[in-house]
Design an enzyme around this catalytic site. Sequence first.
Site, PDB file in Angstrom:
ATOM      1  CG  ASP A  49      65.892  59.484  42.278  1.00 22.88           C
ATOM      2  OD1 ASP A  49      65.379  58.852  41.308  1.00 22.88           O
ATOM      3  OD2 ASP A  49      66.297  58.852  42.710  1.00 22.88           O
ATOM      4  CG  ASN A  92      67.759  52.589  39.613  1.00 19.44           C
ATOM      5  OD1 ASN A  92      68.435  52.260  40.389  1.00 19.44           O
ATOM      6  ND2 ASN A  92      68.719  53.063  38.573  1.00 19.44           N
ATOM      7  CG  ASP A 315      76.579  61.425  43.400  1.00 17.57           C
ATOM      8  OD1 ASP A 315      76.761  60.423  43.091  1.00 17.57           O
ATOM      9  OD2 ASP A 315      75.846  61.718  44.082  1.00 17.57           O
ATOM     10  CD  GLU A 343      71.879  56.735  40.393  1.00 17.42           C
ATOM     11  OE1 GLU A 343      73.278  56.170  40.529  1.00 17.42           O
ATOM     12  OE2 GLU A 343      71.389  57.361  40.707  1.00 17.42           O
ATOM     13  NE  ARG A 346      76.490  57.096  38.923  1.00 17.92           N
ATOM     14  CZ  ARG A 346      76.260  58.008  39.662  1.00 17.92           C
ATOM     15  NH1 ARG A 346      76.674  58.139  40.691  1.00 17.92           N
ATOM     16  NH2 ARG A 346      74.797  58.324  39.328  1.00 17.92           N
ATOM     17  CG  HIS A 386      71.523  60.801  36.611  1.00 16.61           C
ATOM     18  ND1 HIS A 386      72.098  62.107  37.787  1.00 16.61           N
ATOM     19  CD2 HIS A 386      71.207  59.649  37.930  1.00 16.61           C
ATOM     20  CE1 HIS A 386      71.480  61.570  39.189  1.00 16.61           C
ATOM     21  NE2 HIS A 386      71.553  60.485  38.736  1.00 16.61           N
ATOM     22  NE  ARG A 387      74.726  62.358  40.774  1.00 19.16           N
ATOM     23  CZ  ARG A 387      74.786  63.317  40.309  1.00 19.16           C
ATOM     24  NH1 ARG A 387      74.799  63.959  38.969  1.00 19.16           N
ATOM     25  NH2 ARG A 387      73.546  63.743  40.989  1.00 19.16           N
ATOM     26  CE  LYS A 411      68.755  57.668  39.693  1.00 18.99           C
ATOM     27  NZ  LYS A 411      67.916  57.308  41.058  1.00 18.99           N
TER      28      LYS A 411
END
Length: 643
Positions: A49, A92, A315, A343, A346, A386-387, A411
């Site tokens: 990012d 992204n 997040d 992203e 989720r 990524h998460r 990311k």
Amino acid sequence: MTFLDLPQILSAAGTVRLPGSKSISNRVLLLSALADGETEVRDLLASDDTERMLDALKTLGVGVTHLGGDNWRIGGCGGRFPIRQAELFLGNAGTAFRPLTAALALAGGDYVLKGVARMHERPIGDLVDGLRQLGADITYLENDGYPPLHLKPAAIHSGGVVRVRGDVSSQFLTGLLMALPLTGVEATVEVVGELISKPYIEITLATMKRFGVVVEREGRQRFRVPAGSRYVSPGTIYVEGDASSASYFLALGAIGGGPVRVEGVGRDSIQGDVRFAEALARMGAVIEMGANWIEARAPSGGLTAIDLDCNHIPDAAMTLATAALFARGTTTLRNIASWRVKETDRIAAMAIELRKLGAEVEEGADFIRVTPALLKPAVIDTYDDHRMAMCFSLAACGTPVRINDPRCVAKTFPDYFGALASVTREAPVISIDGPSASGKGTVAARVAAALGFHYLDSGALYRLTALAAQRAGVAWDDEAGVAAVAAGLDVIFTETSVRLAGEEVGDAIRTEEISAGASRVAALPAVRTALLFRQRAFNRAPGLVADGRDMGSVVFPRSILKVFLTASPEARAERRYKQLMEKGLSANLNDLLLDLRQRDERDSRRSVAPLQQGVDALLLDTTPLSIEQAVGQVLAWSESALQ
Ligand code: DC
């Protein structure tokens, strides 16, 4: 598809220095670029990012100098980008796309802003509507309300009141607020609807303040940027550690014993996600905090479920969804509608992957409810998010998992898995490799029993594959066909039996015919790949003893002890002969010897994972030894390796 196989984690303890915050990094970069004067940015996050933002700034003519390490110098352009016409690719990176859209729309110029396919599915209409109220000329190049965008020079009229919806993404408000000083006139932003992800606005306001712009506010509904506001470089600015990244390690401490300490965020943090620690404390975790660190430990009775409105930690709340796998009761996470436009969707992704592990999951438009179960090994998809990858690494506290496409963590946290390894202890593996009939199976099973470990007879998987292929009418040299059989094997091992599709096959897989078939299918690379995770899934607490041909070299390269167990062909043939006689089966010693030599030849000459003693394996020649002596030797080595 790349993947990373995580064995079961036994415990977690240690300290992690967090990478810089993604949210703060990209805000600081943009404001440094818009400011008067040069800014030295220290501890910037090195990630996809921030790279997108740095690339964009360079394209716009901003002076960007890497000073080494995580330190950069940004030459401010005083609100006017030198390059007035450009096409920007922002991947992204929402934290680059939204604020740059606002800044470029108000700064003036002819710009096209694009991203990856997923970025083009993430809404931006509310921000564009807000900017249009100020006179910005913005065209949607594909679908209304979504990137890519074309921005053209336009007469920006005096601010007045700009209305922006706050209930889809707080990044719209952030983008507008950061761009408004470029108009030079007073402007007020009024938030329509409930503002989600509120803490991110606090980060925006705090960062703007560091650059000399003080926003006057009435609660969370009205924000006024005074006339004449200008960004001025603070000289040097340090980026805080990433509070969302902290969540994985705090959860690890809470699940895996701890204490796990994160450095880089703490009581003085401007990031709302530090409040994740409070949520974890409500689950029972023991939390301690200093100005610049937070530490988590497991409670003596284990974690308990919570029911939480997560608006304040959008997040980090994802981490609670996988922590819920280790909490007693049903956890409900509410007010998380924003997850659906991140992203990936989720909520949907989280539900699918949690179910693979055996959990019971209910999902709604803006909530998710997780009831844990006995976890089973699973292959986790990460959706270029990524998460997702980082959250699901926590599942390894209960079961081995495979994380697909693990590099998506770049990311926000490129070395995430390195940091994870540095604070966790994995279930140990003792590998015993060697040729057929060397006695390694008997030795391995007895060592496993003595240590209280699990036992993997990997040869049995190749034997089962050969048997299942034969039964399905698939030829042993049909690589794709046999690999498909291997991938779909329905087998259950217990201490005393092996069941294939419900049928006891303990004896059926030991015939000379299936032995030969196993050796043939084991030479096929696609079959070995298909069986890899199935073998690694045995790497559970408290530990594993695995026997085969490539346990130490391929399947469990991080084994704490690798033994190469062998005996002369004559001794092995004789042992096999005795076994068969004891079972009342007829056998010919010379035939057995010939057959063994042929199998040795095929197992050691094949191109993939050939049978050979690894440089890091200890040799145990059992020709002159009894089984008890061989077991005693491996146990003695195991005890010192386990210390
Ligand atoms: O150990 P075993 O005799 O049950 O193994 C049966 C066959 O499977 C043998 O020909 C070698 C092969 N095998 C292998 O290639 N890799 C392993 N890890 C285990 C067995």
